[in-house]
Design an enzyme around this catalytic site. Structure first.
Site, PDB file in Angstrom:
ATOM      1  N   GLY A  61     -50.505  66.775  31.933  1.00  0.00           N
ATOM      2  CA  GLY A  61     -50.943  68.148  32.585  1.00  0.00           C
ATOM      3  C   GLY A  61     -49.951  68.684  33.547  1.00  0.00           C
ATOM      4  N   SER A  62     -49.457  70.092  33.214  1.00  0.00           N
ATOM      5  CA  SER A  62     -48.315  70.745  33.660  1.00  0.00           C
ATOM      6  C   SER A  62     -48.551  71.986  33.545  1.00  0.00           C
ATOM      7  CB  SER A  62     -47.099  70.075  33.054  1.00  0.00           C
ATOM      8  OG  SER A  62     -47.311  69.907  31.832  1.00  0.00           O
ATOM      9  N   ARG A  63     -47.295  72.741  33.808  1.00  0.00           N
ATOM     10  CA  ARG A  63     -47.006  74.025  33.683  1.00  0.00           C
ATOM     11  C   ARG A  63     -45.605  74.241  33.155  1.00  0.00           C
ATOM     12  NH1 ARG A  63     -48.939  78.793  37.707  1.00  0.00           N
ATOM     13  NH2 ARG A  63     -47.199  80.262  37.460  1.00  0.00           N
ATOM     14  N   LEU A  86     -50.521  73.935  30.457  1.00  0.00           N
ATOM     15  CA  LEU A  86     -50.568  72.719  29.634  1.00  0.00           C
ATOM     16  C   LEU A  86     -51.899  71.830  30.151  1.00  0.00           C
ATOM     17  CD1 LEU A  86     -47.310  73.573  29.523  1.00  0.00           C
ATOM     18  CD2 LEU A  86     -47.343  71.492  28.275  1.00  0.00           C
ATOM     19  N   ILE A 128     -42.981  72.378  35.691  1.00  0.00           N
ATOM     20  CA  ILE A 128     -43.736  72.262  36.765  1.00  0.00           C
ATOM     21  C   ILE A 128     -44.882  71.083  36.642  1.00  0.00           C
ATOM     22  CG2 ILE A 128     -45.167  73.347  38.609  1.00  0.00           C
ATOM     23  CD1 ILE A 128     -44.005  76.070  37.627  1.00  0.00           C
TER      24      ILE A 128
END
Length: 210
Positions: free
Chosen positions: A177-179, A89, A147
């Site tokens: 911002g991530s996953r 993301l 994450i």
């Protein structure tokens, strides 16, 4: 976000009253940040597919990897490799996380860690994360992992063991911002590939039955 909005209003007010360009500039900068926060924390309505037996995307973003790996150790789901779909993301994506399936939350496990770029494969094991296992009605398990990324410093999860979830239902958020990784049950094959763009709660990632 409220503090940013207040700073914007105060900076502009004092800048006009005192005829101070610095305060006016500060008010403008705060206003831009406030607008970005409003955009980042947007939460659009999503409509999951009406058909049962599907796993939908747990987040918006771009699929960065599809590979077989063992589920997170903290979820106690065994060490048999299953398909993991990793979605990155960016700060421009919607960051609300949604349940990929209908089922019951079995375990929620937070794990502290680093803040590497979330698009890297090792972010799955080395970054700060929050893992959730979900039991399907037939007893199979699905896992979804929030994450943190290079910029993200806050993982929000609103569910606990025993909670019932519907496919596409909101369960958390990762800020800036991530996953999000999705682990499918053994024998289930992904229907997406690296490079595809996901829409959380709507894009079909796998067919669980048949």
């Amino acid at each position: 976000m409220l503090a940013s909005g207040a700073a914007t209003a105060l900076g502009r007010y004092l800048g006009r009253r005192l005829n101070c360009p610095v305060l006016r500039g500060a008010g403008t900068a705060s206003g831009l940040f406030f607008a970005f926060c409003l955009y980042f924390f947007r939460d659009p309505q999503r409509t999951p597919p009406p058909r049962e037996g599907l796993a939908v995307a747990p987040a918006d973003g771009r699929v960065v990897s599809v590979e077989k790996v063992a589920p997170p150790v903290e979820l106690a789901m065994g060490d048999t490799p299953v398909w993991r779909i990793a979605t990155f993301l960016s700060v421009l994506d919607v960051h609300v996380n949604r349940s990929p399936v209908a089922g019951s939350v079995a375990r929620v496990a937070y794990h502290p860690g680093k803040f590497l770029n979330a698009s890297l494969d090792k972010a799955s094991t080395e970054n700060e994360r929050n893992a959730i296992s979900i039991v399907l009605p037939d007893g199979r398990m699905v896992a979804v992992v929030q994450i943190a990324g290079l910029i993200a410093r806050r993982i929000v999860c609103s569910v606990k063991p025993g909670d019932a979830l519907e496919a596409g239902e909101r369960f958390g958020l990762i800020r800036f911002g991530s996953r999000t990784d999705l682990y499918l049950p053994p024998g289930v094959t992904p229907l997406v590939s690296a490079g595809q763009t996901m829409i959380g709660g709507e894009t079909v990632m796998a067919q669980l039955d048949g």
